[in-house]
Design a protein around this motif. Structure first.
Motif, PDB file in Angstrom:
ATOM      1  N   MET A 181       0.899  -1.081   0.029  1.00 23.65           N
ATOM      2  CA  MET A 181      -0.097  -0.090  -0.081  1.00 23.65           C
ATOM      3  C   MET A 181       0.854   1.258  -0.047  1.00 23.65           C
ATOM      4  O   MET A 181       0.584   2.099  -0.717  1.00 23.65           O
ATOM      5  CB  MET A 181      -0.921   0.118   1.325  1.00 23.65           C
ATOM      6  CG  MET A 181      -2.052  -0.984   0.979  1.00 23.65           C
ATOM      7  SD  MET A 181      -3.321  -0.609   2.308  1.00 23.65           S
ATOM      8  CE  MET A 181      -2.624  -1.148   3.986  1.00 23.65           C
ATOM      9  N   ILE A 182       1.937   0.884   0.774  1.00 26.74           N
ATOM     10  CA  ILE A 182       2.895   2.379   0.715  1.00 26.74           C
ATOM     11  C   ILE A 182       3.618   2.362  -0.592  1.00 26.74           C
ATOM     12  O   ILE A 182       3.682   3.579  -1.114  1.00 26.74           O
ATOM     13  CB  ILE A 182       3.805   2.176   1.906  1.00 26.74           C
ATOM     14  CG1 ILE A 182       3.308   2.192   3.533  1.00 26.74           C
ATOM     15  CG2 ILE A 182       4.892   3.205   2.113  1.00 26.74           C
ATOM     16  CD1 ILE A 182       4.116   1.814   4.731  1.00 26.74           C
ATOM     17  N   TRP A 192       2.685   1.721  -3.302  1.00 32.50           N
ATOM     18  CA  TRP A 192       1.694   2.202  -4.447  1.00 32.50           C
ATOM     19  C   TRP A 192       1.891   3.590  -4.583  1.00 32.50           C
ATOM     20  O   TRP A 192       1.566   4.215  -5.655  1.00 32.50           O
ATOM     21  CB  TRP A 192       0.368   1.600  -4.164  1.00 32.50           C
ATOM     22  CG  TRP A 192      -0.364   1.712  -5.664  1.00 32.50           C
ATOM     23  CD1 TRP A 192      -1.350   2.769  -5.989  1.00 32.50           C
ATOM     24  CD2 TRP A 192      -0.153   0.940  -6.797  1.00 32.50           C
ATOM     25  NE1 TRP A 192      -1.985   2.525  -7.199  1.00 32.50           N
ATOM     26  CE2 TRP A 192      -1.308   1.424  -7.798  1.00 32.50           C
ATOM     27  CE3 TRP A 192       0.551  -0.108  -7.423  1.00 32.50           C
ATOM     28  CZ2 TRP A 192      -1.354   1.116  -9.177  1.00 32.50           C
ATOM     29  CZ3 TRP A 192       0.349  -0.704  -8.374  1.00 32.50           C
ATOM     30  CH2 TRP A 192      -0.733  -0.160  -9.243  1.00 32.50           C
ATOM     31  N   HIS A 193       2.124   4.350  -3.287  1.00 28.29           N
ATOM     32  CA  HIS A 193       2.066   5.748  -3.521  1.00 28.29           C
ATOM     33  C   HIS A 193       3.243   6.190  -4.191  1.00 28.29           C
ATOM     34  O   HIS A 193       3.112   7.407  -4.578  1.00 28.29           O
ATOM     35  CB  HIS A 193       2.279   6.290  -1.932  1.00 28.29           C
ATOM     36  CG  HIS A 193       0.909   6.312  -1.522  1.00 28.29           C
ATOM     37  ND1 HIS A 193      -0.086   7.312  -1.391  1.00 28.29           N
ATOM     38  CD2 HIS A 193       0.286   5.220  -0.528  1.00 28.29           C
ATOM     39  CE1 HIS A 193      -1.163   7.068  -0.690  1.00 28.29           C
ATOM     40  NE2 HIS A 193      -0.959   5.731  -0.103  1.00 28.29           N
ATOM     41  N   GLY A 250       2.585   3.730  -8.211  1.00 20.36           N
ATOM     42  CA  GLY A 250       1.177   3.583  -8.868  1.00 20.36           C
ATOM     43  C   GLY A 250       0.671   5.152  -9.163  1.00 20.36           C
ATOM     44  O   GLY A 250       1.366   6.246  -8.555  1.00 20.36           O
TER      45      GLY A 250
END
Lengths: 576, 184
Positions: B38-39, B41-42, B45
């Motif tokens: 999740m981190i 993807w910052h 992404g």
């Protein structure tokens, strides 16, 4: 000081009537038994009411049927949420707490009069909530997000229900104290009781969050407070709304262990591991509020990531552990029972005709594969934008709460109703089929709603064809197909639910009496559920090949589905 | 047994089964991976929902959207303002600010965007909570009254897109839609 020993002698004025259960050898106290019965029966009544409403919802969302007019649809959907998600589940959980506290520990129930008061408060709250919803001025959905306002009766009814439930939880804790003081058990509490304690601790947090937000909202609805901030409401409300589902998880995992113990004689592979997994629920499941705020303005990404992952997925780890230890315990027990050939004889020769076992195993599998995997995907910070507030969300939580919790609660009834009411299951053939009907129906509902949500269909929405909409938009034909299949699956689940209620009510009223000395249960308990077990941990080194294969399949499915969703996300419009 | 107290009183001193231990390690590492992804993807992404948010009164936001629509409303060949379903079609400046209002029961106005251009999107509600669900791309964002959410949005495909409200907002909820046109 040493001579004062209050533990051995019950304090003055406390009279408890016990009977010894012929089938389990458990000491059953009369008050506890009566309160378990009354809470469980009340739960089933609300399951009936909420289930009927659910069928109405599903048939309305089936485009070819569209049973109810819009106004009734939103009213019935509000009632469906409150009756099954709150009233059915929490009444039953109170019964589970009293069972795990008083019966499993062989203790009397603390303060039975207050326990009756708790029940009365919960009934008053639940009836009042239904009254305010059916009046038609509280169709605000279960979540009742401000600034949309329901009738003040709606908020007040939930507060009264929550006070009753909190009282019941406190009585459970008091029962633990009584059992310890009166030395009704030796050593540590059983694993199932430990799981129930987990559920109760989470319940305190949950009900407190509910009080913190619903009391000001109620004051707002009667005009004493000028406004409720919509974002703050969501943060605190979901401290109740999502955390209350973690009570269900703890409770139904405890029931999985209980059923495995009672039907195949399963012992936990390792007490330490299973208890630690429950402990992780207490420590980390409370962060769940963020799951509902991933598509919101105003919350930082850091807050979202930490909370939605339950602090690095440590609570998910708890569930993943149970996902191995429960089937593992069953495999070890079944191998000890003599089904030791190959990798899977323990599973193929499992008592699939025993509704407690089949219900429990279907609940385990569907909770993991459908509810669990979809929950983690939905609760990933960025992936949430793909399905926030689409039908994927109810798809996910019907996988957890219906296929998981409700099916597990139904399954345990096939064991507890005969033992508590002294009557054998009345129609065994119907009972045998019931978990399959309900389980596959519930699984279908979940999968088809998830499918429709993936195609963008909104939740809580009366008209997928958008006939009267401001601007026309046409959903793909596949979405219509999904909604039709969802309707069919709902009929299947409703049939299963109806059979459950018919069999249980029939058994309570007219089941064959289990009074004779040689009376036998149609759906028997395992012999080992009476005998003292010399050691925990079935065998020193049980073979667990089958479980390893099952868990590997689960993990591969999980990882594949997780990455497929990142692929979908990467194809969206860019927004950073 | 799970329904009896553990007979071995020192149950916490028992060894852990190797299969259990192996799975705990795999599951723990998988959890860590998902957390750090999740981190990550910052950084890697292009789909990370912005958290840029301002407090705004609903009426002030309505005024902003009205001024925006008036300034940039599309004109046809005769210089007449263009409407669709009785709602103005607005062509915001490329790469500029775009204002969208959610209210009972419509998303207002209709927007015409250009493919591949990054816009600064403003989103808020005039009354209750609403759900911005862009179809068929399936981007779903909640809209709150009193909070002006600002995020960048770059259409990567052209055509006519529907906005369907997916946060329940009363009896007209299922009639609440909007439209975004994306041109090449």
């Amino acid at each position: 000081m040493a001579s004062i020993d209050t533990g051995a002698i019950p304090s003055a004025g406390v009279e408890a009537k016990f009977r010894i259960c012929r089938f389990t050898g458990l000491r059953v106290e009369a008050n506890a038994e009566a309160l378990i019965k009354v809470n469980a029966v009340t739960a089933v009544i609300f399951l009936l009411l909420g289930g009927l409403m659910g069928l109405g919802v599903a048939l309305t969302r089936w485009p070819a049927v569209q049973l109810l007019p819009a106004e009734w649809f939103y009213l019935v959907l509000t009632g469906h949420g409150a009756n099954v998600l709150l009233f059915w589940i929490i009444f039953f959980e109170v019964a589970v707490l009293y069972f795990a506290g008083a019966i499993l520990l062989g203790s009397r129930l603390a303060t039975p009069k207050l326990a009756w008061l708790a029940w009365v408060l919960m009934v008053v709250g639940a009836v009042m909530a239904n009254y305010s919803v059916l009046r038609g001025d509280s169709s605000v959905m279960f979540t009742s997000y401000p600034p949309m306002m329901a009738s003040h009766w709606f908020y007040l009814s939930l507060i009264i229900f929550a006070v009753g439930a909190l009282l019941a939880v406190i009585i459970f804790f008091a029962t633990l104290v009584v059992a310890k003081a009166e030395r009704t058990y030796d050593g540590s509490v059983p694993l199932v009781t430990f799981g129930a304690i987990t559920a109760a601790i989470i319940a305190v947090f949950t009900l407190a969050s509910g009080a913190i937000i619903l009391i000001p909202t109620w004051l707002w609805s009667i005009g004493l407070i000028s406004g409720i901030d919509s974002l703050m409401y969501k943060v605190v409300w979901w401290g109740m709304g999502h955390s209350s589902q973690q009570i269900n998880v703890s409770a139904h995992v405890a029931i999985w262990y209980a059923i495995a113990a009672m039907v195949v004689g399963a012992k936990p592979l390792s007490e330490k591991v299973s208890r630690t997994a429950f402990l992780m629920y207490i420590l980390f499941l409370q962060l769940a509020s963020a799951h509902h705020l991933l598509a919101e303005p105003g919350m930082s990404s850091t807050w979202k990531i930490v909370n939605t992952s339950y602090m690095m997925y440590l609570a998910v780890l708890g569930s993943l552990i149970h996902g191995l230890t429960v089937p593992g315990a069953i495999e070890a027990a079944q191998r000890r029972n003599g089904f030791n050939r190959g990798w899977f004889e323990w599973l193929t020769k499992a008592p699939w005709g025993h509704p407690a076992f089949s219900g429990m195993f279907l609940s385990l599998v569907m909770f993991g594969f459908i509810g669990g995997i979809s929950g983690v995907v939905l609760g990933t910070e960025q992936l949430n934008v793909l399905m926030h507030n689409t039908l994927y969300v109810p798809g996910h939580f019907h996988g957890t709460v219906v296929a998981g919790t409700t099916l597990a609660f139904m399954a345990v009834c096939y064991l507890l109703v005969p033992l508590m009411f002294g009557r054998d299951i009345i129609w065994p053939t119907l009972a045998k089929w019931q978990p399959y009907l309900f389980g596959f129906g519930a699984g279908g509902i979940s999968l088809f709603m998830m499918g429709a949500g993936t195609l963008g269909v909104a939740r809580r929405h009366w008209d997928i064809s958008l006939t009267d909409a401001a601007h026309a938009y046409e959903f793909p034909a596949a979405a219509y197909l999904m909604m039709g299949l969802n309707g069919l699956a709902a009929i299947l689940a409703a049939l299963g639910g109806a059979i459950f209620i018919i069999v249980i009510v029939g058994t309570i009223l007219a089941g064959p009496k289990l009074s004779g000395p040689n009376a036998k249960l149609t759906f028997p308990l395992h012999d080992a559920s009476r005998q003292a077990v010399s050691e925990y941990g079935s065998e020193r080194h049980p073979k667990l090949h089958g479980t390893v294969v099952l868990v590997t399949i689960f993990f591969v499915a999980f990882a594949l589905y997780y990455f497929v969703n990142w692929k979908y996300l990467s194809e969206l419009w860019l927004f950073n | 047994m799970a329904i009896n107290p553990p007979s071995n009183r020192l149950w916490w001193k028992e060894p852990i089964h190797s299969v259990e231990l192996g799975w705990i390690i795999v599951a723990f590492l998988w959890g860590l991976f998902m957390f750090f992804f999740m981190i990550a993807w910052h950084f890697i992404g292009d789909q990370n929902l912005s958290n840029e948010t301002y407090r705004v009164t609903p009426s002030a936001y309505e005024d902003k959207v009205a001024a925006f629509a008036e300034e940039y409303q599309k004109k046809d060949a005769n210089g007449e303002p263009v409407e669709e379903d009785g709602v103005p079609v607005v062509v915001p400046p490329e790469g500029g600010d775009v204002y969208l209002l959610a209210r009972l029961w419509e998303f207002w106005p209709i927007l015409e965007l250009k493919k591949g251009v990054a816009y600064r999107f403003h989103l808020s509600s005039a009354d209750w909570q609403h759900g911005f669900s862009l179809q068929p791309t399936n981007i779903n964002i909640t809209v709150h009254p009193g909070y002006e959410h600002v995020f960048k949005l770059t259409p990567t495909s052209s055509g006519v897109f529907g906005i369907v409200c997916n946060e329940y907002c009363g009896i007209g909820h299922h009639t609440m839609t909007g439209r975004i046109r994306v041109v090449e």
